[in-house]
Design a protein around this motif. Structure first.
Motif, PDB file in Angstrom:
ATOM      1  N   LEU A 402       0.695  46.864-104.573  1.00  0.00           N
ATOM      2  CA  LEU A 402       0.508  47.288-103.121  1.00  0.00           C
ATOM      3  C   LEU A 402      -0.962  47.305-102.737  1.00  0.00           C
ATOM      4  CD1 LEU A 402       3.870  49.287-102.500  1.00  0.00           C
ATOM      5  CD2 LEU A 402       3.242  47.115-101.298  1.00  0.00           C
ATOM      6  N   PRO A 403      -1.514  48.677-103.347  1.00  0.00           N
ATOM      7  CA  PRO A 403      -3.008  48.730-102.919  1.00  0.00           C
ATOM      8  C   PRO A 403      -3.848  47.599-103.089  1.00  0.00           C
ATOM      9  CG  PRO A 403      -2.360  49.973-104.838  1.00  0.00           C
ATOM     10  CD  PRO A 403      -1.064  49.305-104.384  1.00  0.00           C
ATOM     11  N   SER A 405      -3.521  44.220-103.121  1.00  0.00           N
ATOM     12  CA  SER A 405      -3.311  43.343-102.371  1.00  0.00           C
ATOM     13  C   SER A 405      -3.778  43.963-100.882  1.00  0.00           C
ATOM     14  CB  SER A 405      -1.930  42.783-102.166  1.00  0.00           C
ATOM     15  OG  SER A 405      -1.066  43.642-101.816  1.00  0.00           O
ATOM     16  N   GLY A 406      -3.572  45.035-100.583  1.00  0.00           N
ATOM     17  CA  GLY A 406      -3.939  45.527 -99.344  1.00  0.00           C
ATOM     18  C   GLY A 406      -5.387  45.678 -99.354  1.00  0.00           C
ATOM     19  N   PHE A 407      -6.142  46.262-100.088  1.00  0.00           N
ATOM     20  CA  PHE A 407      -7.418  46.245-100.271  1.00  0.00           C
ATOM     21  C   PHE A 407      -8.370  45.202 -99.900  1.00  0.00           C
ATOM     22  CE2 PHE A 407      -7.139  50.593-101.881  1.00  0.00           C
ATOM     23  CZ  PHE A 407      -7.716  51.284-101.017  1.00  0.00           C
ATOM     24  N   MET A 408      -7.674  43.829-100.906  1.00  0.00           N
ATOM     25  CA  MET A 408      -8.227  42.529-100.806  1.00  0.00           C
ATOM     26  C   MET A 408      -7.948  41.969 -99.439  1.00  0.00           C
ATOM     27  SD  MET A 408      -7.725  40.390-104.610  1.00  0.00           S
ATOM     28  CE  MET A 408      -6.265  41.105-104.677  1.00  0.00           C
ATOM     29  N   ALA A 409      -6.832  42.169 -98.960  1.00  0.00           N
ATOM     30  CA  ALA A 409      -6.577  41.546 -97.609  1.00  0.00           C
ATOM     31  C   ALA A 409      -7.553  42.177 -96.303  1.00  0.00           C
ATOM     32  CB  ALA A 409      -4.966  41.982 -96.899  1.00  0.00           C
ATOM     33  N   ALA A 410      -7.860  43.429 -96.493  1.00  0.00           N
ATOM     34  CA  ALA A 410      -8.919  43.879 -95.526  1.00  0.00           C
ATOM     35  C   ALA A 410     -10.236  43.529 -95.802  1.00  0.00           C
ATOM     36  CB  ALA A 410      -9.098  45.585 -95.895  1.00  0.00           C
ATOM     37  N   PHE A 411     -10.742  43.256 -97.107  1.00  0.00           N
ATOM     38  CA  PHE A 411     -11.816  42.192 -97.250  1.00  0.00           C
ATOM     39  C   PHE A 411     -12.062  41.138 -96.693  1.00  0.00           C
ATOM     40  CE2 PHE A 411     -14.409  39.630-100.018  1.00  0.00           C
ATOM     41  CZ  PHE A 411     -15.603  40.155 -99.959  1.00  0.00           C
ATOM     42  N   PHE A 412     -10.977  40.283 -96.747  1.00  0.00           N
ATOM     43  CA  PHE A 412     -10.995  38.663 -96.387  1.00  0.00           C
ATOM     44  C   PHE A 412     -10.762  38.881 -95.047  1.00  0.00           C
ATOM     45  CE2 PHE A 412      -8.969  37.854-100.861  1.00  0.00           C
ATOM     46  CZ  PHE A 412     -10.242  37.329-101.231  1.00  0.00           C
ATOM     47  N   PHE A 413     -10.132  39.590 -94.332  1.00  0.00           N
ATOM     48  CA  PHE A 413     -10.084  39.976 -92.808  1.00  0.00           C
ATOM     49  C   PHE A 413     -11.365  39.925 -92.198  1.00  0.00           C
ATOM     50  CE2 PHE A 413      -9.925  42.675 -89.232  1.00  0.00           C
ATOM     51  CZ  PHE A 413      -9.261  41.846 -88.247  1.00  0.00           C
ATOM     52  N   PHE A 414     -12.272  40.830 -92.691  1.00  0.00           N
ATOM     53  CA  PHE A 414     -13.550  41.012 -92.216  1.00  0.00           C
ATOM     54  C   PHE A 414     -14.526  39.875 -92.436  1.00  0.00           C
ATOM     55  CE2 PHE A 414     -12.361  45.824 -92.443  1.00  0.00           C
ATOM     56  CZ  PHE A 414     -12.597  45.835 -91.159  1.00  0.00           C
ATOM     57  N   THR A 415     -14.124  39.333 -93.598  1.00  0.00           N
ATOM     58  CA  THR A 415     -14.876  37.948 -94.119  1.00  0.00           C
ATOM     59  C   THR A 415     -14.651  36.777 -92.934  1.00  0.00           C
ATOM     60  OG1 THR A 415     -15.058  38.724 -96.117  1.00  0.00           O
ATOM     61  CG2 THR A 415     -15.610  36.256 -95.775  1.00  0.00           C
ATOM     62  N   LEU A 416     -13.464  36.584 -92.718  1.00  0.00           N
ATOM     63  CA  LEU A 416     -13.193  35.861 -91.722  1.00  0.00           C
ATOM     64  C   LEU A 416     -13.388  35.892 -90.309  1.00  0.00           C
ATOM     65  CD1 LEU A 416      -9.389  35.008 -93.063  1.00  0.00           C
ATOM     66  CD2 LEU A 416     -11.106  33.336 -93.188  1.00  0.00           C
ATOM     67  N   LYS A 417     -13.290  37.347 -90.055  1.00  0.00           N
ATOM     68  CA  LYS A 417     -13.787  37.459 -88.663  1.00  0.00           C
ATOM     69  C   LYS A 417     -15.131  37.341 -88.342  1.00  0.00           C
ATOM     70  CE  LYS A 417     -13.286  41.601 -85.244  1.00  0.00           C
ATOM     71  NZ  LYS A 417     -12.989  42.908 -85.177  1.00  0.00           N
ATOM     72  N   GLY A 418     -16.138  37.560 -89.493  1.00  0.00           N
ATOM     73  CA  GLY A 418     -17.417  37.596 -89.341  1.00  0.00           C
ATOM     74  C   GLY A 418     -17.898  36.099 -89.599  1.00  0.00           C
ATOM     75  N   ILE A 419     -16.905  35.235 -89.938  1.00  0.00           N
ATOM     76  CA  ILE A 419     -17.361  33.693 -90.009  1.00  0.00           C
ATOM     77  C   ILE A 419     -17.035  33.431 -88.818  1.00  0.00           C
ATOM     78  CG2 ILE A 419     -16.590  31.402 -91.278  1.00  0.00           C
ATOM     79  CD1 ILE A 419     -16.159  32.632 -93.656  1.00  0.00           C
TER      80      ILE A 419
END
Length: 421
Positions: A402-403, A405-419
């Motif tokens: 749970l934690p 996958s949650g932390f990785m999702a947060a990281f990938f979210f900011f990455t995609l938002k930045g791109i």
């Protein structure tokens, strides 16, 4: 809205790639758990398990996978909180797919039998908290999902426990175990066909525009159960054994009788897994598709295209074929010693629980249910029949999922938002 219009096709392509990657991870890890009992009991070989899964996993995903997909897609995050900013949900669903897929890859390489449902739900919650706000998460739905992770193993374990007790009462502890095995085995097979087909007919085929009445569903389920029992009876008659042999040979004959029964439970387990766990990969994909297809509108309900279900079924099968054998052998051999009778009880209990849960729209964990079912089988023989160290390691991997996958999702979210932002 401008970002959705400009990058809509790219978002769909990325979602398809990530969705395939995610469903590949489901097949490599979670489906291997589902088929591991058949392999561990010696009822089927690894190659036979893969062939069974290829057919029935795909059918389960395509025919009965639509209901749970709705829960994952719009049940975890409240769409109304981002109705004026739909690209946030697109970034979040893409990030969730990628995060869960990466975690499943790590776990499969390490040989950890983790929960794909944990992975995707944890990822969606992780993105929602950092991308939208803690209030955007439908915590009442999360509580129900978490409760199902506790209740469903208990249900699966209870069903499997009483199945073992019934076999012991009706067959093993009688004066003629072999004769009673041949007598009662078709009845157990009828139960397999009846339960699986009934719950599927009740709620599983609505997206195919097949809507039968309750009585019609019962009648079809009885017919399917009868066909399964008849076919199983034919297989049992072909098994050769000496009924005049000693009692030990009788018990060996009983296991031979239940070997073809496990072929049917393996098929039902693969179907059950496909109907429930396809949502883990295609739920976020369906959300991205609906937003892009509607021009940026976050819709509460949207038809689920058949091609998305086909992608989900195909990805899961590919994962099993390429990497699933590792976790399959681990789960089948190390939790407890399985025989065809014990494996049959574990698989039937797990399959019934998974399909029942999928028809109510609750995204349960196949891993939890299967371990609970094997636990029930082991407890029927005594706690000493279980390797508690293996079970403890599995539980620890669930907690970490749970934690992570949650932390990785947060990281990938900011990455995609930045791109794209």
């Amino acid at each position: 809205m401008e970002i959705i219009a400009a990058y809509g096709s790219i978002f769909i392509i990325i979602a398809v790639v990530f969705g395939l990657y995610m469903t590949w991870g489901v097949g490599a890890n979670d489906l291997a758990n589902a088929m591991g009992t058949s392999v561990g009991a010696g009822a089927v070989t690894v190659k036979q398990a893969i062939c069974i899964a290829v057919v029935f996993e795909f059918l389960g995903a395509v025919l009965a996978g639509g209901h749970v997909t709705t829960t994952i897609r719009k049940g975890i995050v409240d769409p109304s909180s981002i109705i004026n900013d739909p690209q946030i949900l697109v970034y979040g669903m893409l990030a969730s797919l990628l995060a869960a897929a990466v975690w499943l890859t790590i776990a499969s390489v390490k040989g950890w039998p983790v929960s794909t449902t944990h992975s995707i739900v944890g990822a969606i919650v992780g993105f929602a908290i950092v991308g939208i706000g803690i209030d955007a998460v439908s915590w009442d739905k999360i509580i129900k999902v978490v409760a199902s992770w506790i209740i469903s193993p208990l249900v699966g374990g209870t069903i499997s426990f009483f199945l073992v007790i019934s076999i012991r009462k009706l067959i093993s502890n009688t004066d003629n175990p072999l004769g009673n095995a041949k007598k009662y085995a078709p009845g157990y097979l009828f139960l397999v066909g009846f339960v699986i087909s009934l719950v599927t007919l009740f709620k599983g085929l609505k997206h195919l525009k097949i809507d039968l009445s309750i009585w019609a569903s019962f009648l079809v389920a009885v017919c399917i159960g009868g066909i399964v029992a008849f076919l199983g009876g034919l297989l049992i008659r072909r098994i050769k054994f000496d009924e005049n042999a000693d009692r030990r040979s009788h018990f060996a004959g009983v296991e031979k009788v239940f070997t073809p029964l496990m072929l049917f439970t393996a098929c039902s387990m693969a179907f059950a897994h496909g109907s429930n766990d396809v949502a883990n990969g295609i739920g976020p994909l369906a959300a991205v598709f609906s937003i892009v297809n509607s021009g940026g509108e976050v819709m509460q309900k949207t038809p689920l295209p058949l091609w998305i279900l086909l992608i989900g079924g195909g990805g899961i099968v590919l994962g099993l074929v390429t990497l699933g054998y590792r976790v399959m052998l681990t789960v089948g051999k190390k939790i407890t010693e399985l025989t065809p009778t014990r494996g049959f009880c574990a698989e039937l209990g797990a399959a019934a629980t998974v399909v029942l849960a999928s028809r109510t729209g609750i995204p349960v964990s196949t891993t939890h249910i299967l371990v609970g079912s094997v636990f029930g089988v082991g407890l029927a023989r005594g706690v000493g029949a279980l390797d508690l160290r293996v079970v403890l390691n599995i539980i620890i991997s669930w907690i970490v999922t749970l934690p992570a996958s949650g932390f990785m999702a947060a990281f990938f979210f900011f990455t995609l938002k930045g791109i794209f932002g």
